[in-house]
Every structure is written in C-alpha cells, then in structure tokens.
Design an enzyme around this catalytic site. Structure first.
Site, PDB file in Angstrom:
ATOM      1  N   GLU A   1     -10.777  -1.528   4.650  1.00 23.32           N
ATOM      2  CA  GLU A   1      -9.853  -1.890   5.671  1.00 23.32           C
ATOM      3  C   GLU A   1     -10.250  -2.194   7.113  1.00 23.32           C
ATOM      4  O   GLU A   1      -9.758  -3.054   7.719  1.00 23.32           O
ATOM      5  CB  GLU A   1      -8.572  -0.883   5.546  1.00 23.32           C
ATOM      6  CG  GLU A   1      -7.463  -1.296   6.789  1.00 23.32           C
ATOM      7  CD  GLU A   1      -6.640  -0.190   6.609  1.00 23.32           C
ATOM      8  OE1 GLU A   1      -5.214  -0.492   7.057  1.00 23.32           O
ATOM      9  OE2 GLU A   1      -6.655   1.067   6.555  1.00 23.32           O
TER      10      GLU A   1
ATOM     11  N   GLU B   1      -5.328  11.605  16.241  1.00 28.63           N
ATOM     12  CA  GLU B   1      -5.542  13.025  15.809  1.00 28.63           C
ATOM     13  C   GLU B   1      -6.416  13.236  14.836  1.00 28.63           C
ATOM     14  O   GLU B   1      -7.328  13.613  14.382  1.00 28.63           O
ATOM     15  CB  GLU B   1      -4.492  13.817  15.760  1.00 28.63           C
ATOM     16  CG  GLU B   1      -3.689  14.011  16.993  1.00 28.63           C
ATOM     17  CD  GLU B   1      -2.639  12.734  17.500  1.00 28.63           C
ATOM     18  OE1 GLU B   1      -2.178  12.651  18.666  1.00 28.63           O
ATOM     19  OE2 GLU B   1      -2.826  11.968  16.555  1.00 28.63           O
TER      20      GLU B   1
ATOM     21  N   GLN C   1       0.932  -1.167  -0.025  1.00 31.36           N
ATOM     22  CA  GLN C   1       0.041  -0.004  -0.094  1.00 31.36           C
ATOM     23  C   GLN C   1       0.802   1.439   0.022  1.00 31.36           C
ATOM     24  O   GLN C   1       1.420   1.540   1.017  1.00 31.36           O
ATOM     25  CB  GLN C   1      -0.957   0.004   1.059  1.00 31.36           C
ATOM     26  CG  GLN C   1      -1.874   1.101   1.258  1.00 31.36           C
ATOM     27  CD  GLN C   1      -2.779   1.020   2.452  1.00 31.36           C
ATOM     28  OE1 GLN C   1      -2.464   0.449   3.311  1.00 31.36           O
ATOM     29  NE2 GLN C   1      -3.906   1.727   2.481  1.00 31.36           N
ATOM     30  N   GLY C   2       0.748   2.065  -1.005  1.00 29.87           N
ATOM     31  CA  GLY C   2       1.570   3.186  -1.138  1.00 29.87           C
ATOM     32  C   GLY C   2       0.848   4.571  -0.769  1.00 29.87           C
ATOM     33  O   GLY C   2       0.413   5.211  -1.916  1.00 29.87           O
ATOM     34  N   TYR C   3       0.602   4.763   0.305  1.00 34.12           N
ATOM     35  CA  TYR C   3      -0.297   5.975   0.911  1.00 34.12           C
ATOM     36  C   TYR C   3       0.584   6.954   1.543  1.00 34.12           C
ATOM     37  O   TYR C   3       0.768   8.120   0.891  1.00 34.12           O
ATOM     38  CB  TYR C   3      -1.289   5.503   1.833  1.00 34.12           C
ATOM     39  CG  TYR C   3      -2.857   5.018   1.122  1.00 34.12           C
ATOM     40  CD1 TYR C   3      -2.610   4.460  -0.237  1.00 34.12           C
ATOM     41  CD2 TYR C   3      -3.900   5.079   1.910  1.00 34.12           C
ATOM     42  CE1 TYR C   3      -3.886   4.073  -0.771  1.00 34.12           C
ATOM     43  CE2 TYR C   3      -5.013   4.605   1.162  1.00 34.12           C
ATOM     44  CZ  TYR C   3      -5.003   3.857  -0.252  1.00 34.12           C
ATOM     45  OH  TYR C   3      -6.131   3.791  -0.577  1.00 34.12           O
ATOM     46  N   SER C   4       1.172   6.651   2.746  1.00 28.64           N
ATOM     47  CA  SER C   4       1.734   7.562   3.509  1.00 28.64           C
ATOM     48  C   SER C   4       3.071   8.165   2.780  1.00 28.64           C
ATOM     49  O   SER C   4       3.845   7.368   2.102  1.00 28.64           O
ATOM     50  CB  SER C   4       2.267   7.167   4.767  1.00 28.64           C
ATOM     51  OG  SER C   4       1.055   6.645   5.710  1.00 28.64           O
TER      52      SER C   4
END
Length: 419
Positions: A264, A401, A146-149
């Site tokens: 997810e 947060e 998964q290439g998110y952050s």
C-alpha cells in the site's frame, strides 16, 4: 467487456518488455504519448476527477477508463507478465505513476485490487487463487474493498473481533467492519477475521476473500464531511465464502495483512506526491492572485510546504531504493510525512483563500442547493473539499499514534507501550 486473455497478454507484454529499450526517457515518452492520444474525447472530461472527497464523480465513466487502460496494457504494469503485467522495473513503475499524475488523469477505481490485493496474492496466494482472481483485477471486471478496521479496533488491527469458522467446506463469518473503502461498488472484500477461538492480538487471525453480493452481507455507506460516501460499514451475519479462499494458512492473517500494507505504501505514493505538488502550485497561484502571498506568514508557510514536499519525495525514493534498514519503519515514516503535510496544506488553503473559504456557492443558484442540514447537497469548492477531507489523513491507513508506536518499537527498539 470481454475478459482479457492473460496468456496472450503475457506473451505480448513480455515481447514488449524485451523490445523496449531500458531507457527512462523512452519509457516516459511512451507513457506520455499514450495518455495524450487516449485521454481525449469523452475521457478528456474526466481529467482531475474522482480524487479524495470526490470519489463519487463519474464513477461509471472512470471504470470505463480503467478498462481502457487494461486494454492498452497499462494496468498492473509491475506484475510479472505471466500474471498479466508488463514486468516493469521499479524505475518504470515510478515513471508511470508520475506521468499519470502529470497528465491529470482521473483517479483510478481499481487501486485496492491492483496495488494491494493483487501483489499480495502473487506473494502469498495459491496457484488456484491467482488463476481465479488476478485476471479480474487486470481487466477491471472485479473490484475489491478492504475489510480491516472495526468499530472497536480502528487502527489497532490486532484487536479485531470479527470471527470465522469452517462448516461444510465454507467459512462462516460474523462481525462488523467499518471505514470500508468502496465496498458499495465492489464485488469482493478481503477480510481479516479471528479464526482461532480464544486467541488474542496477532495470533489466530486469517486473511479471507469474501463475496459481497450475498444475503449474509449488509453494506451501509457512511456520509463524510464532504457529503460523499467513499467509506462504508459492512455487517457479516453468517456470511460465507469457500474454505479454500483463505490466503496463507489459518492463523497467518497478521503476516499477510502486514505484507499487504507494505504494498500500500509503495511506488504509487510517488504519483500521489505529484498530485500534492499540483495542489500546492494551484494554491500558490491563488495566493498570488488574491494577494495572500504578500503576507509574510502565509508566504513562509507556502515555502515550508514546498520544502516538505521535497523531503517526502527524497524519503520515498530512498525507501524504494532499499536504503533503509527497516521497511516497516520506512512505511510508517512515509505515512507520517505525507498525512501531516497534506492535512497542513488543507489548513493553509483555508488561510490563503480567506473569508470566502467559509462561504459556499450561491445558495439561490439553480442546481446549487447549499443547505448545511443536508450535507449530501452541499456544493464545495476544491479548497473546502481539500480541507475537510484531509482532516482524516492522519487517521485512516494507520493513525499518527500507531505509526509512531511502530517506529519506536520496531525500529528504535523502545519498550512496548503499556496496555
């Protein structure tokens, strides 16, 4: 391994679904019996292996176990039969995850493909994308990451700066992703990239499917506190993927990415809670054995942990039954509940174990080096590993947060946080 023919499997599993009585007890027994009959021999040694902080354990063997599940028709069971699934009901999917966890079966290596990308392609992908990628997920011949952050956009997915442009029928991708789970063992990564020059925040993002085995991609494992390297940083330097390997339209990446996150936090979280319950039971037994249960404070914390687990289970069931007005808010509440509970369990474990929790195995024992200057060779027991790994539970997958902002803004209608 020979690839599974999805057309044949669809017929077989479609007939199975018709023939199987719609009974929770019958289905649970079928799952339980299959696991008892097959989680034996070489697979028996995999029980309980590969969990958080131990992803490196027996990876090749667990991959074979996943493929064994596929051959038995037990991967992607909630998918429609025409895509290789069993067409299992929500209740049946919950039962499967519970029985799998109760059997102490090994951690799966195909979670990102089966639980995240696959359902996303079924919902948003083209027919060509489904035909190309779903079979490899079902038979576990292609693994996904998964290439998110990104370094400058951890839990703030709308702040990504990795960019992509189309040239000569290819997407050209440049940027960096971080905390990319299992990228070092995967063949593909799904990437959120900015494809509209000058766009900001949620606009101008696209969801791309990118092969990792190419000159333009560099994967560097990141060593964690546990000494393992589940996470990676991934660099894209003019990396390429075909122009048609975009899920949804250009600029629709935010919608697709948010849809994936709902998958997810779906049914598999109930199986996760069975694992949590086992951890709590084992810790309670430690407290009884070493006398920690006689400490009123520790006894009270163990009781509160049990209550918290029951609250999590009730919330998850209520959410999956559709008894919540905002699914986005429900997913965020769920993440807050389990992440904080699990982190607190790690802290409780240290207090229950006491002073021995600060001491590693005998550093002089053969094959047990315990040099803290070389974390890769530090041997941790299950409670030390639990404590260290759960420090990240409230950060990955969306920090506390961020979850609270989602609840405040999307559910309660409060003003947006000042930026």
């Amino acid at each position: 391994m020979t690839s599974i023919n999805l057309a044949d499997r669809a017929v077989d599993l479609g007939e199975w679904a018709k023939a199987t009585p719609n009974s929770a007890e019958v289905f649970a027994k079928a799952v339980r019996t299959w696991l008892e009959d097959t989680l034996t021999g070489t697979f028996d040694g995999l029980k309980g292996r590969g969990g958080p902080g131990s992803e490196h354990e027996f990876f090749a063997e667990r991959l074979e176990w996943d493929r064994h599940l596929a051959a038995g028709g037990w991967t992607c069971i909630g998918w429609p039969p025409e895509h290789g699934g069993r067409g299992a009901t929500l209740e049946q999917r919950i039962i499967f995850h519970r029985e799998y966890a109760r059997a102490n079966a090994p951690a799966r290596v195909n979670h990102l493909g089966e639980e995240l990308l696959g359902p996303t392609l079924i919902a948003y992908g083209t027919e060509e994308q489904k035909k190309r990628f779903l079979p490899g997920i079902v038979d576990v011949t292609e693994l996904w990451s998964q290439g998110y952050s990104e370094p400058g956009a951890g839990s703030d997915l709308a702040g990504v700066s990795t960019n992509a442009r189309v040239e000569d029928g290819k997407w050209i991708i440049n940027g960096q992703k971080i905390w990319t789970s299992l990228a070092h063992v995967a063949q593909w990564v799904f990437v959120i990239a900015r494809t509209e020059k000058g766009s900001t925040r949620h606009a101008g993002l696209s969801f791309l499917l990118v092969p990792l085995d190419q000159p333009g991609v560099t994967v560097r494992p990141i060593q964690q506190l546990t000494g393992t390297s589940e996470f990676n940083e991934v660099f894209f330097d003019d990396a390429v993927t075909d122009a048609d390997l975009i899920v949804g339209e250009p600029g629709d990446g935010w919608k697709v990415a948010m849809g994936l996150l709902q998958f997810e936090r779906g049914v598999s979280t109930l199986g996760q809670q069975v694992g949590f319950a086992r951890e709590l039971e084992n810790l309670t037994e430690v407290a009884r054995t070493n006398g920690a249960v006689d400490d009123p404070e520790l006894s009270s914390r163990l009781a509160r942990a049990d209550i918290g687990l029951k609250v999590m289970r009730a919330h998850a069931q209520r959410t999956l039954d559709g008894d919540v007005t905002s699914q986005a808010g429900a997913a965020s509440v769920s993440k807050l509940l389990w992440a904080n509970w699990h982190r607190d369990l790690g802290e409780l474990a240290m207090d229950v174990v006491g002073a021995p929790a600060l001491i590693g195995p005998d550093a002089t024992a053969e094959g047990q080096p315990n040099d803290i200057a070389d974390p890769e060779h530090v041997e941790l027991d299950e409670w030390q590993r639990l404590y260290l790994f759960t420090r990240a539970d409230t950060i990955y997958g969306g920090s506390n947060e961020v979850q609270r902002n989602i609840i405040a803004e999307r559910v309660l209608g409060l003003p947006r946080e000042a930026r």
